[in-house]
Design a protein around this motif. Structure first.
Motif, PDB file in Angstrom:
ATOM      1  N   THR A 143     -12.936   9.332  33.606  1.00 36.52           N
ATOM      2  CA  THR A 143     -12.095   8.249  33.103  1.00 36.52           C
ATOM      3  C   THR A 143     -11.184   7.811  34.140  1.00 36.52           C
ATOM      4  O   THR A 143     -10.770   8.697  34.782  1.00 36.52           O
ATOM      5  N   ILE A 144     -10.781   6.570  34.135  1.00 34.62           N
ATOM      6  CA  ILE A 144      -9.794   6.015  35.153  1.00 34.62           C
ATOM      7  C   ILE A 144      -9.082   4.939  34.334  1.00 34.62           C
ATOM      8  O   ILE A 144      -9.595   4.074  33.676  1.00 34.62           O
ATOM      9  N   ASN A 145      -7.572   4.727  34.750  1.00 34.80           N
ATOM     10  CA  ASN A 145      -6.875   3.704  34.276  1.00 34.80           C
ATOM     11  C   ASN A 145      -6.524   2.821  35.161  1.00 34.80           C
ATOM     12  O   ASN A 145      -6.614   3.070  36.216  1.00 34.80           O
ATOM     13  N   PHE A 146      -6.763   1.479  34.831  1.00 35.68           N
ATOM     14  CA  PHE A 146      -6.471   0.314  35.706  1.00 35.68           C
ATOM     15  C   PHE A 146      -5.460  -0.441  34.889  1.00 35.68           C
ATOM     16  O   PHE A 146      -5.335  -0.878  33.560  1.00 35.68           O
ATOM     17  N   THR A 147      -4.389  -1.027  35.693  1.00 31.78           N
ATOM     18  CA  THR A 147      -3.298  -1.759  35.341  1.00 31.78           C
ATOM     19  C   THR A 147      -3.749  -3.131  35.725  1.00 31.78           C
ATOM     20  O   THR A 147      -3.910  -3.381  36.826  1.00 31.78           O
ATOM     21  N   CYS A 148      -3.807  -4.091  34.822  1.00 30.46           N
ATOM     22  CA  CYS A 148      -4.337  -5.698  34.930  1.00 30.46           C
ATOM     23  C   CYS A 148      -3.023  -6.405  35.447  1.00 30.46           C
ATOM     24  O   CYS A 148      -2.109  -6.581  34.813  1.00 30.46           O
ATOM     25  N   PRO A 149      -3.276  -6.914  36.762  1.00 28.95           N
ATOM     26  CA  PRO A 149      -1.928  -7.333  37.269  1.00 28.95           C
ATOM     27  C   PRO A 149      -1.783  -8.949  36.478  1.00 28.95           C
ATOM     28  O   PRO A 149      -2.709  -9.439  36.148  1.00 28.95           O
ATOM     29  N   GLU A 150      -0.208  -9.067  36.293  1.00 33.19           N
ATOM     30  CA  GLU A 150       0.036 -10.494  35.803  1.00 33.19           C
ATOM     31  C   GLU A 150      -0.363 -11.559  36.815  1.00 33.19           C
ATOM     32  O   GLU A 150       0.143 -11.462  37.884  1.00 33.19           O
TER      33      GLU A 150
END
Length: 587
Positions: A143-150
């Protein structure tokens, strides 16, 4: 012997060949068939590589595709997760949030995975941990986390709306928003009785309306939290205040100016105003109910007195040698209107020429004003006796009265209120000598007091007694019949009453004329009571009438806290005795 040497030579060559094969991990021998001696060679995979994962983009839907590096394993499934929830085909990413991508792998034929702790993996070049899949020994997961840019958003700096002016029998429609990036979250009109009118409802002749627009920003825009951006309805300034973030966006309320819908039969125009008033007398207390009118079509609401020289309001007593100005506030009866040009209206007070102006601090009211000459010394020291202001009566001195409650300290802020309320029969102690000022009041107790106030005001005496089944049954019935309460409160009779519910019940105990405005309290000026809050109409009326002033310098009300007996005594006293009311200004 030669055959044996030849076999050994071949075996050594085979071992050397096997050792030079390009595997990413070691090869194991496994029986080809259980119980037989022959073996198959399997390749052990110790590294997984995933590339081409499309990172989250604000407003985009999740894409479940990727590419694998290396050989010997297959992607069984890929999924995106928002917290603990798996996203589906209609889900969209939101800027500023973090999402998890999950990948599950199976080995191909002839391959097997190394232990999870002995494996490495990367996703889009980022190292991630490999874990075993519970119950599936041959599977591995990463698994890997991605932060969605605003996304960059345009800040709304002003809001302009246009809407049809309310007219009798016209249907409510949504205003037109002239500002890009702003849309409606909710919208309705309110009349003076706080009844809501939604889209499609019709305006009623003779009523005054203002609308409240709940606004939210469209994609790519944001509404600021500051409350100083200009908002207009039909070009007229409107009140504006922002609200907490809802559904990842801020929404705001724009409160329009008021619009008066002309009465259907309002054909009578007021041409003159004649008022009779009790003239000021030295050492007498100013009375707010000192004026009457002989003019058909208007009703006197209250009187405010001012020192003619200093222009300051007078609430204590008139003084000899000073002149005083009376401002008689009046409003129109049904089917009457005022001319737009007030110079067309003649006015007299006690037969002498007065002036008529619009009451800017009070909506839909006008003022007849007259300057009385300077007063002579009081002729009769008893002048000015009686009521000292609006309210149901006044406190009469009783030299024989002795305060009975030992639990109300001499210096307590509520001592005088409890004494006044008890002396006038408005409250009792819980025993002959104990008042219990810090005890909470229940809904049933509040209803009983409100009924007693109502009956005392209208019938000049209280005849209500306790019910036979439960003591408060007769009071509940009376309160419902007289409109003091809207629904039967038997279900919550023994529960502690909130301050907002107490004010709503007590407001209905007396007619609206008993709540003459003496304080300037602007709309939405009470910090924790907005105009759309529960019981807002009644709370603002009590503040403006001086019955409530709040718990601090800002006028905080604490609407959902419980009210105690000492506070009740203060409210009762101020309702009963107009001279006990307090002054406050909230802008």
């Amino acid at each position: 012997m030669k055959k044996c040497n030849r076999f050994i030579t071949c075996l050594i060559a085979l071992c050397m060949m096997t050792a030079s094969l390009p595997f990413t991990a070691s090869a194991d021998r496994m029986p080809a068939t259980p119980g037989k001696g022959a073996y198959l060679i399997t390749t052990k995979i110790s590294e997984i590589t995933v590339t081409g994962v499309e990172a989250p983009v604000d407003g985009a839907k999740p894409v479940e595709t990727c590419q694998l590096g290396g050989t010997g394993y297959t992607l069984k499934s890929m999924s995106w997760h928002d917290g603990s929830l798996q996203m589906n085909s209609v889900s969209t990413f939101q800027g500023g949030k973090t999402y998890r991508a999950s990948f599950y792998f199976l080995p191909d034929d002839g391959y097997t995975f190394a232990d999870a702790g002995d494996m490495t993996a990367t996703v889009n070049g980022e190292p991630v941990e490999v874990v075993s899949v519970y119950g599936e020994s041959e599977q591995r997961a990463v698994t890997i986390n991605f932060t969605c840019p605003e996304s960059a958003k345009t800040t709304v700096s002003s809001i302009a709306m246009t809407l049809p002016v309310p007219a009798a029998e016209a249907a409510v429609v949504l205003p037109t928003i002239e500002t890009p990036g702003v849309t409606f979250y909710d919208f309705y009109w309110l009349d003076e009785d706080w009844n809501e009118y939604k889209v499609g409802d019709k305006f009623v002749a003779g009523k005054t309306y203002h609308c409240q627009a709940y606004l939210t920003a469209e994609d790519g825009y944001e509404i600021p939290s500051a409350e100083d951006i200009p908002v207009t309805f039909n070009g007229a300034p409107a009140a504006y205040y922002s609200c907490p973030v809802q559904s990842s966006n801020r929404y705001a309320i724009a409160d329009s100016p008021e619009y008066k819908v002309a009465a259907a039969s309002a054909v009578n125009t007021i041409k003159e105003v004649n008022v009779i008033i009790d003239e000021p007398v030295a050492d007498a207390a100013p009375k707010m109910d000192a004026a009457k009118t002989t003019t058909e079509g208007i009703s006197v609401y209250y009187v405010k007195w001012f020192d003619t020289d200093t222009k300051k309001s007078v609430s204590d007593k008139f003084e000899a040698g000073k002149g005083y100005t009376a401002h008689v506030y009046f409003e129109l009866n049904k089917d009457y209107i005022m001319p737009k040009n007030l110079d067309e209206v003649s006015a007299t007070i006690n037969g002498k020429v007065a002036t008529v102006t619009e009451a800017s601090e009070t909506d839909d009211m006008w003022i007849a004003a007259y300057d009385f000459p300077k007063l002579k010394d009081a002729v009769d020291s008893g002048s000015g006796s009686g009521s000292t202001g609006s309210g149901t009566g006044s406190v009469k001195p009783d030299e024989s009265y002795k305060f009975p409650f030992t639990d109300v300290a001499e210096g307590a802020w509520y001592r005088k209120d409890v004494e006044t309320a008890h002396k006038n029969g408005l409250v009792n102690g819980k025993s002959d000598t104990m008042f219990y000022p810090d005890d909470n009041m229940t809904y049933a107790e509040a209803v009983k007091l409100a009924c007693a106030m109502h009956q005392l005001y209208h019938d000049k005496k209280v005849t209500l007694t306790a019910g036979s089944s439960v003591w408060y049954s007769t009071y509940m019935s009376y309160a419902l019949e007289k409109g003091i309460i809207e629904i039967d409160l038997t279900a919550v009779a023994d529960e502690k009453i909130t301050r907002s519910d107490f004010v709503k019940i007590f407001y209905a105990a007396l007619p609206a004329s008993e709540y003459a405005v003496i304080n300037e309290v602007a709309n939405n000026a009470i910090p924790d009571v907005s105009l759309i809050a529960k019981s807002a109409k009644e709370i603002y009326a009590f503040y403006r009438a001086g019955i409530l002033v709040g718990s601090d310098n800002e006028g905080t009300f604490n609407p959902e806290s419980n009210i105690v007996r000492s506070e009740v005594a203060a409210i009762l006293t101020r309702m009963f005795d107009g001279s006990a009311r307090k002054t406050i200004t909230l802008r």
